[in-house]
Design an enzyme around this catalytic site. Structure first.
Site, PDB file in Angstrom:
ATOM      1  CB  CYS A  77      -0.913  -0.012   1.220  1.00 36.54           C
ATOM      2  SG  CYS A  77      -2.045   1.387   1.241  1.00 36.54           S
ATOM      3  CB  CYS A 121      -1.678   3.920   8.102  1.00 34.38           C
ATOM      4  SG  CYS A 121      -2.723   4.482   6.729  1.00 34.38           S
ATOM      5  CB  CYS A 168      -0.998  -0.096   8.288  1.00 39.93           C
ATOM      6  SG  CYS A 168      -1.714  -1.374   7.213  1.00 39.93           S
ATOM      7  CB  CYS A 223     -18.557  -5.510   5.423  1.00 44.79           C
ATOM      8  SG  CYS A 223     -17.608  -4.111   6.034  1.00 44.79           S
ATOM      9  CB  CYS A 270     -18.377  -0.354   9.322  1.00 38.78           C
ATOM     10  SG  CYS A 270     -17.237  -1.169  10.452  1.00 38.78           S
ATOM     11  NE  ARG A 299     -17.608  -5.894  13.746  1.00 44.42           N
ATOM     12  CZ  ARG A 299     -18.016  -5.022  12.825  1.00 44.42           C
ATOM     13  NH1 ARG A 299     -17.153  -4.255  12.224  1.00 44.42           N
ATOM     14  NH2 ARG A 299     -19.279  -4.957  12.497  1.00 44.42           N
TER      15      ARG A 299
HETATM   16  N1  SAM Z   1      -6.763   0.409   3.124  1.00 50.96           N
HETATM   17  C1  SAM Z   1      -8.052   0.583   3.663  1.00 50.96           C
HETATM   18  C2  SAM Z   1      -8.129   1.709   4.672  1.00 50.96           C
HETATM   19  O1  SAM Z   1      -7.131   2.102   5.213  1.00 50.96           O
HETATM   20  O2  SAM Z   1      -9.235   2.163   4.919  1.00 50.96           O
HETATM   21  C3  SAM Z   1      -8.641  -0.666   4.270  1.00 50.96           C
HETATM   22  C4  SAM Z   1      -7.807  -1.612   5.091  1.00 50.96           C
HETATM   23  S1  SAM Z   1      -7.148  -0.973   6.634  1.00 50.96           S
HETATM   24  C5  SAM Z   1      -6.041  -2.250   7.083  1.00 50.96           C
HETATM   25  C6  SAM Z   1      -8.511  -1.045   7.760  1.00 50.96           C
HETATM   26  C7  SAM Z   1      -8.301  -0.578   9.168  1.00 50.96           C
HETATM   27  O3  SAM Z   1      -7.603  -1.541   9.907  1.00 50.96           O
HETATM   28  C8  SAM Z   1      -7.530   0.695   9.397  1.00 50.96           C
HETATM   29  O4  SAM Z   1      -8.277   1.833   9.186  1.00 50.96           O
HETATM   30  C9  SAM Z   1      -7.134   0.566  10.861  1.00 50.96           C
HETATM   31  O5  SAM Z   1      -8.095   1.192  11.677  1.00 50.96           O
HETATM   32  C10 SAM Z   1      -7.126  -0.939  11.086  1.00 50.96           C
HETATM   33  N2  SAM Z   1      -5.771  -1.426  11.372  1.00 50.96           N
HETATM   34  C11 SAM Z   1      -4.763  -1.565  10.475  1.00 50.96           C
HETATM   35  N3  SAM Z   1      -3.642  -2.020  11.059  1.00 50.96           N
HETATM   36  C12 SAM Z   1      -3.935  -2.160  12.379  1.00 50.96           C
HETATM   37  C13 SAM Z   1      -3.176  -2.588  13.503  1.00 50.96           C
HETATM   38  N4  SAM Z   1      -1.897  -2.906  13.414  1.00 50.96           N
HETATM   39  N5  SAM Z   1      -3.785  -2.640  14.711  1.00 50.96           N
HETATM   40  C14 SAM Z   1      -5.090  -2.293  14.817  1.00 50.96           C
HETATM   41  N6  SAM Z   1      -5.861  -1.885  13.788  1.00 50.96           N
HETATM   42  C15 SAM Z   1      -5.290  -1.811  12.575  1.00 50.96           C
HETATM   43 FE1  SF4 Z   2      -2.894   1.195   3.344  1.00 49.23          FE
HETATM   44 FE2  SF4 Z   2      -2.799   0.038   5.728  1.00 49.23          FE
HETATM   45 FE3  SF4 Z   2      -3.237   2.643   5.548  1.00 49.23          FE
HETATM   46 FE4  SF4 Z   2      -5.154   0.935   4.724  1.00 49.23          FE
HETATM   47  S1  SF4 Z   2      -4.406   1.188   6.829  1.00 49.23           S
HETATM   48  S2  SF4 Z   2      -4.443   2.772   3.669  1.00 49.23           S
HETATM   49  S3  SF4 Z   2      -3.864  -0.731   3.946  1.00 49.23           S
HETATM   50  S4  SF4 Z   2      -1.358   1.576   4.930  1.00 49.23           S
END
Ligand code: SAM
Ligand code: SF4
Ligand code: DTB
Length: 327
Positions: A54, A58, A61, A130, A190, A262
């Site tokens: 990606c 973030c 992530c 979803c 959500c 959730r």
């Molecule tokens: N890329 C899309 C986005 O960012 O909306 C969808 C997938 S993203 C992985 C979905 C959510 O997972 C993120 O917004 C975050 O809140 C949660 N998330 C990701 N990594 C995480 C982690 N290490 N611990 C807890 N929540 C996490």
């Molecule tokens: Fe990409 Fe992870 Fe951020 Fe979603 S949460 S936009 S998968 S870096």
């Protein structure tokens, strides 16, 4: 502790959040019982249909391409493989199937067409569908709705003030715009956040205030405990205190009494007692299965034991009938 019926002020949210924790849980449990059957927990299953690589940054992530984690990037899955996983999820008792893609945003290309086909297939299996695919424009949201999508996950993660410390490649306003596009397309929203990223109590209050002040609150509010993954900037964050999770869940329950709250990422590091307290404080939905998107989750055996111990049952799917039979 009384809250105004219209949108609560930030000070009101703070007063609820800072209530002595046992009183807070008690009040949330009372409200939970007024609006929901406390023995029912919605069981959702997640599948990462497009993993890693990606372009976003973030900080939490493991799927961000710029961090060196163990996640290997994989192309978008085939429809048949996704539907086979959805079928297995249904056979194991899930009622909602959530497909996640490590995209910054959806593009109008053959990959999006494939996602629409996945949504149609999941609906044919009589599961709630979803998706969480990153940013959407209004026409993409409408096309997902036409394919039968029930809900779209798009988290605000934290307060607007703290957001910029964790993510720089998009803004809070970008997130709010997508949420509005989802809402206007008639898809259920959500939206929640992550606890344990180093944010303050005030940041959690800010997130809860934003969620509860939306024109319509999200139908489902995921509360994730940070899963600290090696290679990400937040890898060294200490495990979040259970009291912070409980306060966040209980305040969400009080502010958004009709929503599903959730207990999402992080259950693998929580004891059964901790999880029981989260259900008491108003959580009524979980992700089941061995894996979240890329990180571990308690498997079916552990969850079966937990449900048995606590007398919990998977919440049955309410299938809306499309016509009135006239009686
Ligand atoms: N890329 C899309 C986005 O960012 O909306 C969808 C997938 S993203 C992985 C979905 C959510 O997972 C993120 O917004 C975050 O809140 C949660 N998330 C990701 N990594 C995480 C982690 N290490 N611990 C807890 N929540 C996490
Ligand atoms: Fe990409 Fe992870 Fe951020 Fe979603 S949460 S936009 S998968 S870096
Ligand atoms: C949400 O709030 N939590 C889920 C779901 N929405 C998409 C994702 C949790 C991801 C945890 C890290 C991982 O497994 O990659």
């Amino acid at each position: 502790m009384s809250i105004s019926t219209s949108s609560p002020s930030r000070a009101e949210v703070a007063a609820i959040y800072r209530t002595p924790v046992l009183d807070l849980i008690f009040r949330a449990a009372e409200i939970h019982r007024q609006y929901h059957d406390p023995s029912h927990v919605q069981v959702c299953v997640l599948l990462s249909v497009k993993t890693g690589g990606c372009p976003e940054d973030c900080g939490y992530c493991p799927q961000a391409a710029r961090y060196h984690t163990d996640v290997k990037a994989k192309p978008l899955m085939d429809v048949d493989d996704v539907l086979a996983a959805a079928k297995r999820a249904k056979d194991e008792g899930a009622t909602r199937f959530c497909m996640g893609a490590a995209w910054r945003e959806v593009r109008d290309n053959e990959h999006f067409d494939r996602i629409l086909e996945m949504v149609r297939g999941v609906k044919d299996l009589e599961l709630e569908a979803c998706c969480t695919l990153g940013m959407l424009n209004p026409s993409q949201a409408r096309r997902l709705k036409e394919a039968g999508l029930d809900a779209y996950n798009h988290n605000l993660d934290s307060s607007e003030e703290f957001y910029g410390e964790v993510i720089s490649t998009r803004t809070y306003q970008d997130r709010l715009n997508t949420l509005q596009n989802v809402r206007e397309a008639g898809i259920s929203v959500c939206c929640g956040g992550i606890v344990g990223m180093g944010e303050t109590e005030d940041d959690r209050i800010g997130l809860l205030h934003t969620l509860a002040s939306m024109p319509e609150p999200p139908e489902s509010v995921p509360i994730n405990a940070l899963v600290a993954v090696e290679g990400t900037p937040l890898a060294e964050q200490p495990k979040v205190a259970i009291w912070d999770m409980l306060r966040t869940i209980a305040t969400a329950r009080i502010l958004m009494p009709q929503s599903m709250v959730r207990l999402s990422a992080g259950r693998v590091h929580m004891s059964e007692t901790d999880q029981a307290l989260c259900f008491l404080a108003g959580a009524n939905s979980i992700f089941a299965g061995d894996k979240l998107l890329t990180t571990p989750n308690p498997g079916p055996d552990r969850d079966q034991l937990l449900f048995n111990q606590l007398g919990l049952k998977p919440k049955p799917l309410v299938v809306e009938s499309s016509e009135c039979d006239g009686h």
